[in-house]
Motif scaffolding. Structure first.
Motif: not given
Length: 313
Positions: A226-229, A247-252, A260-261, A275-277
């Motif tokens: 996952p960390a590579m992806l 607002q999408l930028g704020d959520v990210i 989140a990775l 994506l989570a570890a």
């Protein structure tokens, strides 16, 4: 094949998709774009049941608000069933019921999953026994994401996204998905991408008419890490989607601050995928996002494509 008799439905489950990589080519003369994408099917499912009927109908239940969703012949599931009947010369119809969990116009291929499920269900219901290649060809006539909803797993899509080749991938990935209350128009996002490229023509390289997959994405999928992806997740539609919905930028930003990775807009949005570890990290992230009054659901991938569920449940 499993055939449904009187009062006995065929039950098919079909997955949502995430584009872990999406490169969009320059706009063509016909107004369309070629794309190169890496799909992953995830465990957020549409459940469709089909009964024999004299006509074609569809109805919806589930966690998604479907009050504005068309149930006439423009609905993608009905179009799929009708196309299959026409292709096979079948004279009857089907009553379709969908338990909808994938957001509408959310960038996760929910309508495509419904169409794929309808193809598989009606093929079984009517005892047609069509092969995979025939169903894929019919799916491609319905929409670019329908063939992948039939195949599932992890795959590379080119052309409109419907020309599929398997991706060498291993491992399981844990995702947290933030679902929006209101969808976004895919054509609007693509038009905004074209405008974005025009506005920044002096600062960015011209778009390749024939985009390709980043080799680092293929390597990350093969490694199953996952960390590579997370380091190579990419979506050309993210910038225009955020421009249309800041607002999408704020959520990210919120998700990445809470472990989140990586976070990114799924497809044309507005769903944001994180994506989570691992599973524990995904649980913690889901709790944090839910505490911020966001609708956050967990999913894992890759999972299988549309298929008949062996017992109706």
């Amino acid at each position: 094949m499993i055939q449904g008799g009187e009062g006995e439905p065929v039950h098919v489950r079909a997955p949502a998709k995430i584009n872990v990589f999406l490169s969009v080519g320059a706009v063509m003369g016909d107004g369309y774009h070629r794309v190169s994408t890496a799909y992953q099917a995830v465990s957020l499912y549409e459940d469709l049941r089909a009964w024999n009927s004299d006509d074609f109908t569809v109805s919806f239940t589930g966690s998604v608000d479907t009050s504005q969703l068309a149930t006439d012949n423009s609905n993608l599931a009905i179009r799929a069933a009708r196309l299959l009947a026409q292709h096979a010369g079948y004279q009857g119809g089907a009553r379709l019921e969908v338990v909808k969990r994938v957001p509408i116009a959310g960038g996760m291929g929910g309508g495509s999953a419904d169409a794929a499920a309808a193809l598989v269900a009606c093929d079984a219901l009517w005892g047609l026994g069509l092969g995979r290649d025939e169903l894929l060809a019919l799916g491609a006539r319905l929409g670019a994401d329908v063939p992948f909803a039939l195949v599932g797993g992890t795959a590379i899509g080119t052309g409109r996204g419907d020309e599929l080749s398997p991706a060498l991938a291993k491992g399981q990935y844990h995702w947290v998905l933030v679902l929006a209350e209101k969808g976004m128009s895919t054509p609007d996002v693509y038009r905004e991408l074209d405008r974005h490229r025009e506005r920044h023509a002096d600062d960015i390289m011209p778009a390749d008419p024939m985009p390709g997959i980043d080799a680092d994405v293929l390597q990350a999928l093969r490694a199953g890490e996952p960390a590579m992806l997370a380091e190579v997740l990419s979506n050309d539609l993210q910038a225009p989607a955020i421009h249309l919905n800041p607002q999408l930028g704020d959520v990210i930003e919120l998700g990445e601050k809470n472990g989140a990775l990586a976070g990114f807009v799924s497809g044309s949005g507005p769903t944001v995928a994180f994506l989570a570890a691992d599973l524990d990290s995904a649980l913690d992230l889901q709790i944090a996002l839910s505490a911020a009054r966001l609708t956050a659901v967990r999913a894992s991938g890759p999972v299988h494509g549309a298929r008949v569920v062996s017992s109706d449940r």
